[in-house]
Scaffold this motif. Sequence first.
Motif, PDB file in Angstrom:
ATOM      1  N   GLN A  62       0.832  -1.216   0.000  1.00 11.95           N
ATOM      2  CA  GLN A  62       0.000   0.000   0.000  1.00 11.95           C
ATOM      3  C   GLN A  62       0.861   1.258   0.000  1.00 11.95           C
ATOM      4  O   GLN A  62       0.593   2.215  -0.731  1.00 11.95           O
ATOM      5  N   MET A  63       1.923   1.250   0.794  1.00 10.78           N
ATOM      6  CA  MET A  63       2.789   2.426   0.890  1.00 10.78           C
ATOM      7  C   MET A  63       3.588   2.629  -0.400  1.00 10.78           C
ATOM      8  O   MET A  63       3.832   3.767  -0.815  1.00 10.78           O
ATOM      9  N   LEU A  64       3.981   1.530  -1.039  1.00  5.70           N
ATOM     10  CA  LEU A  64       4.763   1.616  -2.277  1.00  5.70           C
ATOM     11  C   LEU A  64       3.880   1.754  -3.506  1.00  5.70           C
ATOM     12  O   LEU A  64       4.360   2.107  -4.580  1.00  5.70           O
ATOM     13  N   GLN A  65       2.585   1.431  -3.316  1.00  2.95           N
ATOM     14  CA  GLN A  65       1.607   1.441  -4.401  1.00  2.95           C
ATOM     15  C   GLN A  65       2.021   0.517  -5.548  1.00  2.95           C
ATOM     16  O   GLN A  65       1.873   0.843  -6.730  1.00  2.95           O
ATOM     17  N   LYS A  66       2.548  -0.632  -5.154  1.00  2.00           N
ATOM     18  CA  LYS A  66       2.894  -1.664  -6.134  1.00  2.00           C
ATOM     19  C   LYS A  66       3.020  -2.994  -5.407  1.00  2.00           C
ATOM     20  O   LYS A  66       3.168  -3.043  -4.179  1.00  2.00           O
ATOM     21  N   GLU A  67       2.953  -4.087  -6.158  1.00  6.67           N
ATOM     22  CA  GLU A  67       3.083  -5.403  -5.569  1.00  6.67           C
ATOM     23  C   GLU A  67       4.540  -5.709  -5.236  1.00  6.67           C
ATOM     24  O   GLU A  67       5.450  -5.223  -5.920  1.00  6.67           O
ATOM     25  N   ILE A  68       4.741  -6.505  -4.209  1.00  5.87           N
ATOM     26  CA  ILE A  68       6.079  -6.955  -3.864  1.00  5.87           C
ATOM     27  C   ILE A  68       6.093  -8.491  -3.920  1.00  5.87           C
ATOM     28  O   ILE A  68       5.049  -9.131  -3.915  1.00  5.87           O
ATOM     29  N   ASN A  69       7.279  -9.054  -3.987  1.00  7.47           N
ATOM     30  CA  ASN A  69       7.435 -10.504  -3.995  1.00  7.47           C
ATOM     31  C   ASN A  69       7.362 -11.004  -2.554  1.00  7.47           C
ATOM     32  O   ASN A  69       8.308 -10.862  -1.790  1.00  7.47           O
ATOM     33  N   HIS A  70       6.218 -11.581  -2.177  1.00  7.51           N
ATOM     34  CA  HIS A  70       6.009 -11.996  -0.794  1.00  7.51           C
ATOM     35  C   HIS A  70       7.006 -13.064  -0.358  1.00  7.51           C
ATOM     36  O   HIS A  70       7.485 -13.046   0.776  1.00  7.51           O
ATOM     37  N   GLU A  71       7.317 -13.983  -1.241  1.00  9.44           N
ATOM     38  CA  GLU A  71       8.239 -15.053  -0.895  1.00  9.44           C
ATOM     39  C   GLU A  71       9.642 -14.495  -0.653  1.00  9.44           C
ATOM     40  O   GLU A  71      10.341 -14.903   0.275  1.00  9.44           O
ATOM     41  N   GLN A  72      10.042 -13.539  -1.467  1.00 12.50           N
ATOM     42  CA  GLN A  72      11.355 -12.918  -1.303  1.00 12.50           C
ATOM     43  C   GLN A  72      11.432 -12.160   0.022  1.00 12.50           C
ATOM     44  O   GLN A  72      12.431 -12.238   0.744  1.00 12.50           O
ATOM     45  N   VAL A  73      10.364 -11.434   0.342  1.00 14.82           N
ATOM     46  CA  VAL A  73      10.328 -10.695   1.599  1.00 14.82           C
ATOM     47  C   VAL A  73      10.326 -11.652   2.783  1.00 14.82           C
ATOM     48  O   VAL A  73      10.987 -11.414   3.799  1.00 14.82           O
ATOM     49  N   ARG A  74       9.611 -12.750   2.642  1.00  8.08           N
ATOM     50  CA  ARG A  74       9.567 -13.745   3.728  1.00  8.08           C
ATOM     51  C   ARG A  74      10.954 -14.305   4.005  1.00  8.08           C
ATOM     52  O   ARG A  74      11.387 -14.382   5.164  1.00  8.08           O
ATOM     53  N   LEU A  75      11.658 -14.697   2.964  1.00  6.16           N
ATOM     54  CA  LEU A  75      12.999 -15.257   3.133  1.00  6.16           C
ATOM     55  C   LEU A  75      13.956 -14.236   3.727  1.00  6.16           C
ATOM     56  O   LEU A  75      14.756 -14.558   4.618  1.00  6.16           O
ATOM     57  N   LEU A  76      13.867 -12.994   3.252  1.00  3.36           N
ATOM     58  CA  LEU A  76      14.733 -11.941   3.772  1.00  3.36           C
ATOM     59  C   LEU A  76      14.426 -11.652   5.239  1.00  3.36           C
ATOM     60  O   LEU A  76      15.337 -11.478   6.054  1.00  3.36           O
ATOM     61  N   SER A  77      13.151 -11.619   5.576  1.00  2.00           N
ATOM     62  CA  SER A  77      12.771 -11.355   6.970  1.00  2.00           C
ATOM     63  C   SER A  77      13.267 -12.464   7.893  1.00  2.00           C
ATOM     64  O   SER A  77      13.695 -12.205   9.020  1.00  2.00           O
ATOM     65  N   GLU A  78      13.212 -13.709   7.421  1.00  3.55           N
ATOM     66  CA  GLU A  78      13.686 -14.824   8.236  1.00  3.55           C
ATOM     67  C   GLU A  78      15.194 -14.756   8.449  1.00  3.55           C
ATOM     68  O   GLU A  78      15.692 -15.056   9.544  1.00  3.55           O
ATOM     69  N   GLN A  79      15.924 -14.341   7.417  1.00  2.00           N
ATOM     70  CA  GLN A  79      17.376 -14.189   7.552  1.00  2.00           C
ATOM     71  C   GLN A  79      17.716 -13.102   8.574  1.00  2.00           C
ATOM     72  O   GLN A  79      18.578 -13.284   9.439  1.00  2.00           O
ATOM     73  N   LYS A  80      17.038 -11.975   8.454  1.00  2.00           N
ATOM     74  CA  LYS A  80      17.287 -10.874   9.375  1.00  2.00           C
ATOM     75  C   LYS A  80      16.859 -11.244  10.792  1.00  2.00           C
ATOM     76  O   LYS A  80      17.521 -10.896  11.774  1.00  2.00           O
ATOM     77  N   TYR A  81      15.738 -11.957  10.902  1.00  2.00           N
ATOM     78  CA  TYR A  81      15.247 -12.391  12.202  1.00  2.00           C
ATOM     79  C   TYR A  81      16.284 -13.256  12.912  1.00  2.00           C
ATOM     80  O   TYR A  81      16.590 -13.049  14.092  1.00  2.00           O
ATOM     81  N   GLU A  82      16.815 -14.238  12.190  1.00  2.00           N
ATOM     82  CA  GLU A  82      17.809 -15.139  12.784  1.00  2.00           C
ATOM     83  C   GLU A  82      19.040 -14.374  13.238  1.00  2.00           C
ATOM     84  O   GLU A  82      19.631 -14.675  14.283  1.00  2.00           O
ATOM     85  N   ALA A  83      19.436 -13.361  12.449  1.00  2.00           N
ATOM     86  CA  ALA A  83      20.610 -12.563  12.815  1.00  2.00           C
ATOM     87  C   ALA A  83      20.354 -11.759  14.088  1.00  2.00           C
ATOM     88  O   ALA A  83      21.221 -11.669  14.969  1.00  2.00           O
TER      89      ALA A  83
END
Length: 213
Positions: A62-83
Amino acid sequence: MVQKLKAFIFDFDGLIVDTETPWYYAFRDIYEEHGVELGLELWSKNVGTSFEEFHPYRYLEQMLQKEINHEQVRLLSEQKYEAYLGQAGILPGVLELLDAAREKGIRLAVASSSTRDWVHGYLQKLGLFDYFEVIHTSDDVKRVKPDPELYLLTLQKLGVEADEAIVFEDSPNGLKAANAAGIRCYIVPNEVTRGLEFTMHERRLSSLAEMKI
């Protein structure tokens, strides 16, 4: 008349282990990489519940007014979370309270809005699984907190009345669920929830180390 105390019911995320702050940091970083600010007040809407109130993927779109790759964001969030999580340990006072409760014959349970695999996995990893007679998660109910279903189911499984138990929670959503189930609730806020508004709670603790039986 107040009945004899028979059971302690614990939330999991943010109360036994602080898994919530690393998730906030992970998504805050992802938002910043897209030039969007993720405020703690906004993120806290999903603490202790599901993504129904605030969905971080959809809000970013909504903020970007465009679609994002949910799977890519999920994987990135999990990497950052673990760190950020690193070698997360049991929060202060948890183990001492569990030992004291078991010594006094107070029955122990977990009621969490997270999944069974998530909660069971961490409890086993931390050596806490066998402390709990009952463990209920989102897999066991139709509606998670702030709905009281998790707590009502836990009371039923324990075979105790609402006024024979105390709930320990770190989030307003968890507090609302406990209140709706008619159970006394002690709140123990963490870094993410400390600044949020809590109403109608029995007692506020800075950590479970303050809890004396």
